[in-house]
Design an enzyme around this catalytic site. Structure first.
Site, PDB file in Angstrom:
ATOM      1  N   HIS A  33       0.976  -0.742   0.239  1.00 46.38           N
ATOM      2  CA  HIS A  33       0.089   0.563  -0.055  1.00 46.38           C
ATOM      3  C   HIS A  33       0.613   1.006  -0.082  1.00 46.38           C
ATOM      4  CE1 HIS A  33       0.883   0.293   4.201  1.00 46.38           C
ATOM      5  NE2 HIS A  33       0.837  -0.857   4.638  1.00 46.38           N
TER       6      HIS A  33
HETATM    7  P1  TYD Z   1      -1.709  -3.629   8.085  1.00 45.81           P
HETATM    8  O1  TYD Z   1      -1.075  -1.778   7.946  1.00 45.81           O
HETATM    9  O2  TYD Z   1      -3.265  -3.513   6.684  1.00 45.81           O
HETATM   10  O3  TYD Z   1      -0.420  -4.307   7.992  1.00 45.81           O
HETATM   11  P2  TYD Z   1       0.276  -4.198   6.217  1.00 45.81           P
HETATM   12  O4  TYD Z   1       0.347  -3.220   5.459  1.00 45.81           O
HETATM   13  O5  TYD Z   1       1.460  -5.335   6.841  1.00 45.81           O
HETATM   14  O6  TYD Z   1      -0.235  -5.887   5.440  1.00 45.81           O
HETATM   15  O7  TYD Z   1      -2.260  -4.057   8.782  1.00 45.81           O
HETATM   16  C1  TYD Z   1      -2.806  -5.372   9.632  1.00 45.81           C
HETATM   17  C2  TYD Z   1      -3.876  -5.011  10.335  1.00 45.81           C
HETATM   18  O8  TYD Z   1      -3.709  -4.900  12.372  1.00 45.81           O
HETATM   19  C3  TYD Z   1      -5.149  -3.542  10.577  1.00 45.81           C
HETATM   20  O9  TYD Z   1      -6.334  -4.321  10.837  1.00 45.81           O
HETATM   21  C4  TYD Z   1      -4.540  -2.349  11.259  1.00 45.81           C
HETATM   22  C5  TYD Z   1      -4.212  -3.003  12.413  1.00 45.81           C
HETATM   23  N1  TYD Z   1      -2.914  -2.102  12.318  1.00 45.81           N
HETATM   24  C6  TYD Z   1      -3.566  -1.186  13.701  1.00 45.81           C
HETATM   25  O10 TYD Z   1      -4.551  -1.659  14.118  1.00 45.81           O
HETATM   26  N2  TYD Z   1      -2.913  -0.568  14.151  1.00 45.81           N
HETATM   27  C7  TYD Z   1      -1.233  -0.123  13.146  1.00 45.81           C
HETATM   28  O11 TYD Z   1      -0.631   0.662  14.020  1.00 45.81           O
HETATM   29  C8  TYD Z   1      -1.005  -1.007  11.929  1.00 45.81           C
HETATM   30  C9  TYD Z   1       0.294  -0.955  11.125  1.00 45.81           C
HETATM   31  C10 TYD Z   1      -2.148  -1.968  12.167  1.00 45.81           C
END
Ligand code: TYD
Length: 136
Positions: free
Chosen positions: A52
């Site tokens: 992303h």
């Molecule tokens: P996401 O940013 O989609 O992870 P990646 O980019 O590594 O695939 O986040 C995964 C999950 O974690 C999503 O449900 C949201 C949660 N999350 C939080 O609650 N707080 C945070 O600071 C982050 C980065 C993710």
């Protein structure tokens, strides 16, 4: 933003027979004020994370342990940074697409950002990202 705005920061390294130490602090080694940190661990072999871009959020990514690749794209070209030292911080500004892959066993990715978690910050569709960046 372009890949030119990405920087690999050589963080301070305090060498000591008792063990080495590195650090960063707001607006000093890193070019922003910290609001949130998170870390990614126990990544199964072959998994990818973080496909992303952020609309308005900067970050610094550190391989605190082990190694992984950070694949960056600015809408025009791609660049891969292989992180494998805990004293390198990869600064990634807003509007750069990034994913993380090739995690070694027991690797630990530590990410410091300048914004609280907000789903509105995310651009998760690469085609949408390319349209946005190429519009200027
Ligand atoms: P996401 O940013 O989609 O992870 P990646 O980019 O590594 O695939 O986040 C995964 C999950 O974690 C999503 O449900 C949201 C949660 N999350 C939080 O609650 N707080 C945070 O600071 C982050 C980065 C993710």
């Amino acid at each position: 933003m372009s890949l030119q705005d990405v920087k690999l920061i050589n963080l301070p390294k305090v060498l000591d027979e008792r063990g080495n130490l590195s650090f960063f602090q707001n607006n000093d080694q890193i070019p922003f004020e910290l609001k949130r940190v998170y870390w990614i661990y126990d990544v199964p072999g072959g998994e990818h994370r973080g496909g992303h871009a952020y609309k308005d959020l900067q970050e610094v990514i550190i391989a605190l342990s082990g190694s992984f690749d950070v694949v960056l794209h600015d809408g025009k070209e791609e660049k891969v940074y292989s992180l494998n030292r805990s004293y390198y911080g990869l600064y990634v500004p807003q509007k750069i697409w990034r994913s993380m892959e090739n995690f070694s066993t027991n690797s630990l990715a530590f990410i410091a950002t300048d914004a609280y978690y907000d789903t509105q910050q995310y651009i998760r569709d690469f085609e949408e990202f390319k349209l946005l960046t190429n519009e200027g």
